[in-house]
Design a protein around this motif. Sequence first.
Motif, PDB file in Angstrom:
ATOM      1  N   ASN A 138     -27.431  21.193 -18.295  1.00  0.00           N
ATOM      2  CA  ASN A 138     -26.516  20.207 -18.869  1.00  0.00           C
ATOM      3  C   ASN A 138     -25.357  19.805 -17.977  1.00  0.00           C
ATOM      4  OD1 ASN A 138     -28.107  20.126 -21.115  1.00  0.00           O
ATOM      5  ND2 ASN A 138     -26.942  21.664 -22.225  1.00  0.00           N
ATOM      6  N   VAL A 139     -25.256  20.431 -16.820  1.00  0.00           N
ATOM      7  CA  VAL A 139     -24.215  20.045 -15.895  1.00  0.00           C
ATOM      8  C   VAL A 139     -24.697  18.743 -15.228  1.00  0.00           C
ATOM      9  CG1 VAL A 139     -24.959  21.161 -13.751  1.00  0.00           C
ATOM     10  CG2 VAL A 139     -22.594  21.354 -14.473  1.00  0.00           C
ATOM     11  N   ALA A 140     -23.783  17.932 -14.716  1.00  0.00           N
ATOM     12  CA  ALA A 140     -24.209  16.712 -14.013  1.00  0.00           C
ATOM     13  C   ALA A 140     -25.140  17.120 -12.867  1.00  0.00           C
ATOM     14  CB  ALA A 140     -22.984  15.986 -13.490  1.00  0.00           C
ATOM     15  N   LYS A 141     -26.206  16.358 -12.654  1.00  0.00           N
ATOM     16  CA  LYS A 141     -27.270  16.791 -11.746  1.00  0.00           C
ATOM     17  C   LYS A 141     -26.855  16.852 -10.277  1.00  0.00           C
ATOM     18  CE  LYS A 141     -30.960  17.677 -14.214  1.00  0.00           C
ATOM     19  NZ  LYS A 141     -30.939  19.062 -14.648  1.00  0.00           N
ATOM     20  N   GLN A 142     -25.934  16.016  -9.862  1.00  0.00           N
ATOM     21  CA  GLN A 142     -25.580  15.954  -8.449  1.00  0.00           C
ATOM     22  C   GLN A 142     -24.091  16.211  -8.259  1.00  0.00           C
ATOM     23  OE1 GLN A 142     -27.526  15.828  -5.882  1.00  0.00           O
ATOM     24  NE2 GLN A 142     -29.402  15.583  -7.085  1.00  0.00           N
ATOM     25  N   PRO A 143     -23.685  16.917  -7.224  1.00  0.00           N
ATOM     26  CA  PRO A 143     -24.549  17.608  -6.278  1.00  0.00           C
ATOM     27  C   PRO A 143     -25.179  18.847  -6.918  1.00  0.00           C
ATOM     28  CG  PRO A 143     -22.259  18.115  -5.820  1.00  0.00           C
ATOM     29  CD  PRO A 143     -22.251  17.130  -6.945  1.00  0.00           C
ATOM     30  N   ALA A 144     -26.361  19.236  -6.467  1.00  0.00           N
ATOM     31  CA  ALA A 144     -27.099  20.324  -7.099  1.00  0.00           C
ATOM     32  C   ALA A 144     -26.734  21.687  -6.525  1.00  0.00           C
ATOM     33  CB  ALA A 144     -28.599  20.065  -6.953  1.00  0.00           C
ATOM     34  N   TRP A 145     -26.008  21.700  -5.409  1.00  0.00           N
ATOM     35  CA  TRP A 145     -25.609  22.988  -4.835  1.00  0.00           C
ATOM     36  C   TRP A 145     -24.408  22.763  -3.921  1.00  0.00           C
ATOM     37  CZ3 TRP A 145     -26.210  23.550   0.589  1.00  0.00           C
ATOM     38  CH2 TRP A 145     -27.049  22.593   1.221  1.00  0.00           C
ATOM     39  N   GLY A 146     -23.774  23.866  -3.547  1.00  0.00           N
ATOM     40  CA  GLY A 146     -22.638  23.766  -2.632  1.00  0.00           C
ATOM     41  C   GLY A 146     -21.302  23.654  -3.360  1.00  0.00           C
ATOM     42  N   ALA A 147     -20.277  23.324  -2.602  1.00  0.00           N
ATOM     43  CA  ALA A 147     -18.915  23.310  -3.148  1.00  0.00           C
ATOM     44  C   ALA A 147     -18.793  22.353  -4.335  1.00  0.00           C
ATOM     45  CB  ALA A 147     -17.928  22.936  -2.050  1.00  0.00           C
ATOM     46  N   GLY A 148     -19.469  21.207  -4.245  1.00  0.00           N
ATOM     47  CA  GLY A 148     -19.395  20.226  -5.337  1.00  0.00           C
ATOM     48  C   GLY A 148     -20.027  20.762  -6.612  1.00  0.00           C
ATOM     49  N   PHE A 149     -21.145  21.474  -6.467  1.00  0.00           N
ATOM     50  CA  PHE A 149     -21.819  22.072  -7.626  1.00  0.00           C
ATOM     51  C   PHE A 149     -20.934  23.155  -8.240  1.00  0.00           C
ATOM     52  CE2 PHE A 149     -24.950  25.287  -9.271  1.00  0.00           C
ATOM     53  CZ  PHE A 149     -25.337  24.563 -10.387  1.00  0.00           C
ATOM     54  N   LYS A 150     -20.353  23.954  -7.374  1.00  0.00           N
ATOM     55  CA  LYS A 150     -19.481  25.016  -7.881  1.00  0.00           C
ATOM     56  C   LYS A 150     -18.320  24.408  -8.667  1.00  0.00           C
ATOM     57  CE  LYS A 150     -16.715  28.984  -6.453  1.00  0.00           C
ATOM     58  NZ  LYS A 150     -16.123  29.710  -5.313  1.00  0.00           N
ATOM     59  N   SER A 151     -17.779  23.325  -8.151  1.00  0.00           N
ATOM     60  CA  SER A 151     -16.642  22.760  -8.880  1.00  0.00           C
ATOM     61  C   SER A 151     -17.105  22.146 -10.200  1.00  0.00           C
ATOM     62  CB  SER A 151     -15.848  21.841  -7.950  1.00  0.00           C
ATOM     63  OG  SER A 151     -16.008  20.524  -8.291  1.00  0.00           O
ATOM     64  N   ALA A 152     -18.348  21.608 -10.253  1.00  0.00           N
ATOM     65  CA  ALA A 152     -18.886  21.115 -11.534  1.00  0.00           C
ATOM     66  C   ALA A 152     -19.074  22.275 -12.520  1.00  0.00           C
ATOM     67  CB  ALA A 152     -20.197  20.380 -11.314  1.00  0.00           C
ATOM     68  N   LEU A 153     -19.511  23.434 -12.017  1.00  0.00           N
ATOM     69  CA  LEU A 153     -19.681  24.599 -12.904  1.00  0.00           C
ATOM     70  C   LEU A 153     -18.351  24.985 -13.550  1.00  0.00           C
ATOM     71  CD1 LEU A 153     -22.002  27.072 -10.923  1.00  0.00           C
ATOM     72  CD2 LEU A 153     -22.601  25.603 -12.859  1.00  0.00           C
ATOM     73  N   ARG A 154     -17.288  24.775 -12.799  1.00  0.00           N
ATOM     74  CA  ARG A 154     -15.980  25.184 -13.315  1.00  0.00           C
ATOM     75  C   ARG A 154     -15.436  24.213 -14.363  1.00  0.00           C
ATOM     76  NH1 ARG A 154     -12.240  27.447  -8.735  1.00  0.00           N
ATOM     77  NH2 ARG A 154     -11.378  28.509 -10.549  1.00  0.00           N
ATOM     78  N   GLU A 155     -16.175  23.143 -14.611  1.00  0.00           N
ATOM     79  CA  GLU A 155     -15.807  22.232 -15.704  1.00  0.00           C
ATOM     80  C   GLU A 155     -16.276  22.758 -17.055  1.00  0.00           C
ATOM     81  OE1 GLU A 155     -17.710  18.686 -14.368  1.00  0.00           O
ATOM     82  OE2 GLU A 155     -16.066  18.108 -13.036  1.00  0.00           O
ATOM     83  N   PHE A 156     -16.986  23.889 -17.038  1.00  0.00           N
ATOM     84  CA  PHE A 156     -17.571  24.444 -18.270  1.00  0.00           C
ATOM     85  C   PHE A 156     -16.633  24.416 -19.487  1.00  0.00           C
ATOM     86  CE2 PHE A 156     -18.327  28.352 -20.824  1.00  0.00           C
ATOM     87  CZ  PHE A 156     -19.558  28.025 -21.366  1.00  0.00           C
ATOM     88  N   PRO A 157     -15.405  24.940 -19.386  1.00  0.00           N
ATOM     89  CA  PRO A 157     -14.561  24.965 -20.602  1.00  0.00           C
ATOM     90  C   PRO A 157     -14.082  23.580 -21.021  1.00  0.00           C
ATOM     91  CG  PRO A 157     -13.658  26.381 -18.847  1.00  0.00           C
ATOM     92  CD  PRO A 157     -14.737  25.562 -18.237  1.00  0.00           C
ATOM     93  N   ARG A 158     -14.161  22.610 -20.113  1.00  0.00           N
ATOM     94  CA  ARG A 158     -13.666  21.262 -20.424  1.00  0.00           C
ATOM     95  C   ARG A 158     -14.795  20.310 -20.822  1.00  0.00           C
ATOM     96  NH1 ARG A 158     -11.567  18.539 -16.320  1.00  0.00           N
ATOM     97  NH2 ARG A 158     -12.322  19.839 -14.623  1.00  0.00           N
TER      98      ARG A 158
END
Lengths: 199, 550
Positions: B383-403
């Motif tokens: 359910n996270v946005a598909k891109q970027p799928a890995w790397g720093a951008g993906f990690k920062s998307a993972l950190r959007e979890f509570p928001r």
Amino acid sequence: MDSSRRSFITSSGQALGAGWLALNWPGIAAAAAHAHDAAASPAARTISNLTAEQARDIDAIASQIIPTDDTPGAHEAGAVYFIDGALGGFFAAHRDEFLSGYGEFTAAFAKDHAGVRFADVAADRQIEFLKTFDSTGFFQTVRFLTILGLLAAPSYGGNRDGIGWKLIGFDDQHVFEPPFGYYDRDYPGFVPYESQVKS
Amino acid sequence: VSARQYKNSHAVDFVIVGSGASGGVLARELAQSGFDAVVLEQGPRLAPADFEHDELKYWVESGISNHPVSNPQSFRSDPASRAQQLPDRVPLRYARMVGGSSVHFTANYWRFHEIDFNERSVLGEIPGTGFADWPLSYAELEPYYTKVEWEVGVSGLAYASPFDPPRTRPYPMPPLPVKSSGVLFERGARKLGLHPFPAPMAIVSQPYRGRPACINCGFCMGYGCEVMAKSSTLFNMIPEAEATGRCEVRAESYVFRINTDRRGRATGVAYYDSEKREHVQKARAVLLAANGAETARLLLNSASPQFPRGLANSSGLVGKYLMFNYGARIGGVFEHELNEYKSVQCTRILHDFYNADPKRGFYGGGGIDARIGAAPVIWALQNVAKQPAWGAGFKSALREFPRSMLVACHSTSLPLESNSVSLDPELKDAWGVPAMRVTYRDHPDDLAFARFHQARGEEILQAAGAQKTWRIPVTESTNAFHLLGTCRMGDDAGKSVVDRYHRTHDVPNLFICDGSSFVTSGRGQPTMTIQALAFRAAEHIAGFARRNEI
């Protein structure tokens, strides 16, 4: 579920009676579960399904999928230990496929990097190579397992000390009370609509 | 655990196959009416203390649901092609345990609306489909919806939705506390002139009939409730049936055939126990409540020289008209924390797009809800946005979890004869019983409506002030939890499998009541209606039994 929590709940029920239990059970169960989580002994940091060299490369790939910056990443979470355990556990049916994918990965890497392992080159060269390799089934599999190694329950060997959960902002508790977040703090209550809309 | 045990050789009044949403209700109602009942459940019996917050076990592995190795299924979207097993998963998934899928469901409990029962008459024929009216009306089912709300335990606010169908009683308890996703959804939807309202949920918001109120742990969808606040039949109907002293629930008892005599009447069922030993439970009548996938498979596996196409299948429609409910999703991220992992999955929904509108150019209707984007693992995988799928951008998307949150858009699936459960010609399960073959392709209108609906859902997130939104692509379905329509109800024995009282047209002492009875799919969230049908069916079946009409 460990037997101590089960027997605790059972014996509480017998000693105190069902009525008392019905009213107090949520708190008991949650407290017991949390005690269980906290007491769970961390899985040993040993690699048993991968070779040491394979493990170093997988750790390096995982570390590019969820890198370490000012916050911990897949490496600190111990994702490689999760992956190693998975290859002898829930993912064992895919072990051969995984290892042959790994073989293709090292062969592809060796074409332009003779005599040096993926794990031993600088991060920018690792990233550059992975960009050419990230559509493969092997990379997708490592990505899948890395995410699990970051966020699945610590009892599976990754997510050390709940590092992954802390990173993304998940609080591993069993009981919460409102307000849950920023936007439900000052909710004024549901305002009814004036009339029924007939469809 | 059971208060009463029956011998196999003792012909009980009723043997009930399945202990889930409908099987539990049938068992309780018939046992309380004075009849003997043996409930045979293929899965194990678990206790609340067995349930864990373990995403890997419950979602990545099959956990408490049917297992792709021991309970394999094959799948194809084209009826002309050979079906294949899907890697590591089954297309039709259900909880395989006492309480069935009522244990792991999300517990959304909408009533169907009046239109769901007579939509064919209102809209007319939809060529190439089996679109039809139900043989009963909303008004006939209303007392049983009320019964579900009070007997099973549903939290909600009566008439909060201006589109609510008529009701005779309010909910027995107030809605669960609103979450941030619900507040945002309500804000955005009201801005757009829509009518969001508190989601009715089969999770108790207050102590109810010996069960404690929800503790907001957040692990409902796909999990069993560790405090019994979720209104699973495992916690209400099943123990209440056993308390009568006239009901035995036999776990790990896998029914593989319905037996019949020369007169064409059912005499009982053959099943395997936990050691794979074969037994036959005799009964005066057989009730199938094995879910919309397994009920059809069991009838097809009960073929005999007398019933060569399978039992109760003179119409040839057993297994046909399988329907899922489409579920389109949109992700959204906001400035501040929502912490959607706390509390039940869903607290606000709306029914503004419930009715089909011919002006759109395609059939379809649905309901939209605001919800958690899943617990961490599934959120990160799906359910996270598909891109970027890995790397720093993906990690920062993972950190959007509570928001972050999801908007989920639940909608109609048209009944198509080509969508079906049948027997795979080669594949067998771990007991050597022919496995099910699933053939399914969404009707183009189902996908067109899902995309339309998804666009409306995204507008709500945007109106609520989301910093970013993304649509999870609407593609053809290859799996489902809503298993509907495979033994449809109807008055015409040539065009349906059961009559309006759930009695099979062909076998007078064989009844079927579960998701398979559905004529159309509704807009989503079928369990409320499955249980209303079960309360109604039990009343009629008890009447037939008393009058010696079985």
